[in-house]
Each structure stands twice: as C-alpha cells, then as structure tokens.
Design a protein around this motif. Structure first.
Motif, PDB file in Angstrom:
ATOM      1  N   ARG A 155       0.835  -1.212   0.000  1.00  8.74           N
ATOM      2  CA  ARG A 155       0.000   0.000   0.000  1.00  8.74           C
ATOM      3  C   ARG A 155       0.866   1.257   0.000  1.00  8.74           C
ATOM      4  O   ARG A 155       0.569   2.223  -0.705  1.00  8.74           O
ATOM      5  N   MET A 158       2.335   1.766  -3.471  1.00 10.88           N
ATOM      6  CA  MET A 158       1.326   2.307  -4.398  1.00 10.88           C
ATOM      7  C   MET A 158       1.097   3.793  -4.151  1.00 10.88           C
ATOM      8  O   MET A 158       0.981   4.582  -5.085  1.00 10.88           O
ATOM      9  N   THR A 159       1.049   4.184  -2.873  1.00 12.44           N
ATOM     10  CA  THR A 159       0.875   5.608  -2.538  1.00 12.44           C
ATOM     11  C   THR A 159       2.060   6.426  -3.010  1.00 12.44           C
ATOM     12  O   THR A 159       1.895   7.527  -3.563  1.00 12.44           O
ATOM     13  N   SER A 160       3.274   5.904  -2.826  1.00 19.56           N
ATOM     14  CA  SER A 160       4.483   6.615  -3.250  1.00 19.56           C
ATOM     15  C   SER A 160       4.529   6.778  -4.763  1.00 19.56           C
ATOM     16  O   SER A 160       4.855   7.855  -5.273  1.00 19.56           O
ATOM     17  N   GLU A 161       4.174   5.717  -5.485  1.00 21.44           N
ATOM     18  CA  GLU A 161       4.176   5.794  -6.945  1.00 21.44           C
ATOM     19  C   GLU A 161       3.126   6.781  -7.443  1.00 21.44           C
ATOM     20  O   GLU A 161       3.368   7.538  -8.385  1.00 21.44           O
ATOM     21  N   SER A 162       1.965   6.775  -6.811  1.00 18.49           N
ATOM     22  CA  SER A 162       0.906   7.719  -7.198  1.00 18.49           C
ATOM     23  C   SER A 162       1.340   9.160  -6.950  1.00 18.49           C
ATOM     24  O   SER A 162       1.148  10.039  -7.805  1.00 18.49           O
ATOM     25  N   THR A 163       1.956   9.407  -5.778  1.00 15.56           N
ATOM     26  CA  THR A 163       2.443  10.764  -5.464  1.00 15.56           C
ATOM     27  C   THR A 163       3.539  11.186  -6.436  1.00 15.56           C
ATOM     28  O   THR A 163       3.542  12.331  -6.919  1.00 15.56           O
ATOM     29  N   ASN A 164       4.448  10.270  -6.737  1.00 16.66           N
ATOM     30  CA  ASN A 164       5.544  10.565  -7.671  1.00 16.66           C
ATOM     31  C   ASN A 164       4.994  10.915  -9.050  1.00 16.66           C
ATOM     32  O   ASN A 164       5.474  11.846  -9.708  1.00 16.66           O
ATOM     33  N   GLN A 165       3.990  10.178  -9.506  1.00 17.24           N
ATOM     34  CA  GLN A 165       3.392  10.444 -10.811  1.00 17.24           C
ATOM     35  C   GLN A 165       2.707  11.806 -10.841  1.00 17.24           C
ATOM     36  O   GLN A 165       2.828  12.552 -11.815  1.00 17.24           O
ATOM     37  N   ARG A 166       2.009  12.147  -9.759  1.00 20.58           N
ATOM     38  CA  ARG A 166       1.346  13.457  -9.705  1.00 20.58           C
ATOM     39  C   ARG A 166       2.353  14.595  -9.715  1.00 20.58           C
ATOM     40  O   ARG A 166       2.139  15.623 -10.361  1.00 20.58           O
TER      41      ARG A 166
END
Length: 199
Positions: A155, A158-166
């Motif tokens: 989890r 996934m949160t880190s990847e989502s933040t990085n993408q944003r």
C-alpha cells in the motif's frame, strides 16, 4: 460517566482478501470514586458495563452487557483499527459517586489471547505438547504479521508511486505554462515594438 473509547491500533493480518480471522480479547476492571476517602475503591460491585466493539468498516462485532469487571472476546475478520466503547449502565451510581469512574483496560491480540492451561486441561496435553502448541501459535502469529507488513508495504509503495506520478505531471504542466507564457510575452513585446516603430 458516559462512555470510554479506545482504538485498538492496527489488527494486522495478511491481504485484505481473504482476511484472516482473529480473536482479540480484553480484560477490564472498574473503580468508583469514594468521596469520604477521596480515592478510588478497589472494586465496584453492582456496576454493569456495556461493551461495544466496531471494526474498521463501522460494523458492530460485539455488543454485550457485562459486570463491573470481566473478560470479553470478539472475532475480527478485517485488519485495521478497531474501536472499543465501554458504557456504564448505572447513572444513579455515577451521580452518587460524583461522576468519577476509573476503567482499567488490557487488550490482548494474537497468541496472547489463548488460555493455555485451559487448553492443556481440555485436550489433555503433556507439557511438551503444550509448549509445541504455543510455538506453533507464535509461528502463525509471526507469519500473519509478516503478511500484514507485506500488505502495508504494498500500500505504501502504491501511494508513493501515485504521489511521484502526480509530482511529475505537475512539473510538466508548470514547464508547459512557462513556455507558453514566454512565447506570449515575446509576441506581445514584438508587436509593441513594431507599433512604436522601434524595430
């Protein structure tokens, strides 16, 4: 006295589907305030306590009436923070006592909830068999904790990847806005200089 609420923190265990079953247990004891001695009494006979437990989804998994002290257990199918609420059922006694009630609460999760002397007597286990049973329960608890930590790590990733993408898309958007603003300013200055016949 109202109610006393306590979060159980994270009841871990494996992935969310299927979630493992857990049987946390709680021991509680109440003490009533005595005005004459200005201290809490060692025990509170006659006082009833209502125990309610909710899982992370807000579903009630336990709602039961107990005495002034006792032990309660409930089955947990969902990992996450559970909420325990203790209510005294006697407002008359609370008013008589000045409204002060102390509640001692001890929560046990995992293999600590097992009453091994009772298990040994019930299943007629030798000391070596009982120790082996304890070790197996501890290994199972460690495995559940590892699965839960793996789930939390997934989890978090996934949160880190989502933040990085944003952050990446926001940086690209800022760069595009800066380039467009620069082009507009250059054209505006060029038309201004041409209008003033400086160029």
């Amino acid at each position: 006295t109202g109610g006393s609420q306590q979060g159980l923190g994270e009841l871990g265990g494996g992935s969310r589907v299927p979630a493992p079953t857990r049987r946390p247990a709680g021991n509680y004891r109440t003490q009533l305030w005595d005005k004459q001695s200005e201290s809490f009494l060692p025990s509170t006979p006659g006082l009833g306590m209502h125990v309610e437990v909710k899982d992370p989804d807000g579903k009630v998994v336990l709602s039961r009436q107990y005495g002034s002290e006792g032990r309660f257990t409930f089955t947990s199918h969902t990992p996450g923070e559970h909420q325990i609420c203790l209510h005294s059922n006697s407002t008359r006694m609370a008013l008589f006592a000045g409204g002060k009630l102390r509640v001692h609460l001890d929560i046990q999760v995992g293999e600590h909830t097992n009453n091994y002397p009772e298990i040994a007597a019930k299943d007629k286990l030798t000391e070596l068999q009982l120790r082996a049973r304890q070790l197996l329960d501890q290994v199972e608890q460690i495995q559940k904790e590892q699965n839960y930590q793996r789930y939390r790590e997934e989890r978090f990733r996934m949160t880190s990847e989502s933040t990085n993408q944003r952050v990446l898309w926001w940086s690209i958007a800022q760069t595009i806005i800066l380039i467009l603003t620069g082009i507009w300013q250059m054209r505006h200055l060029k038309s201004f200089f041409e209008a003033k016949k400086l160029v």
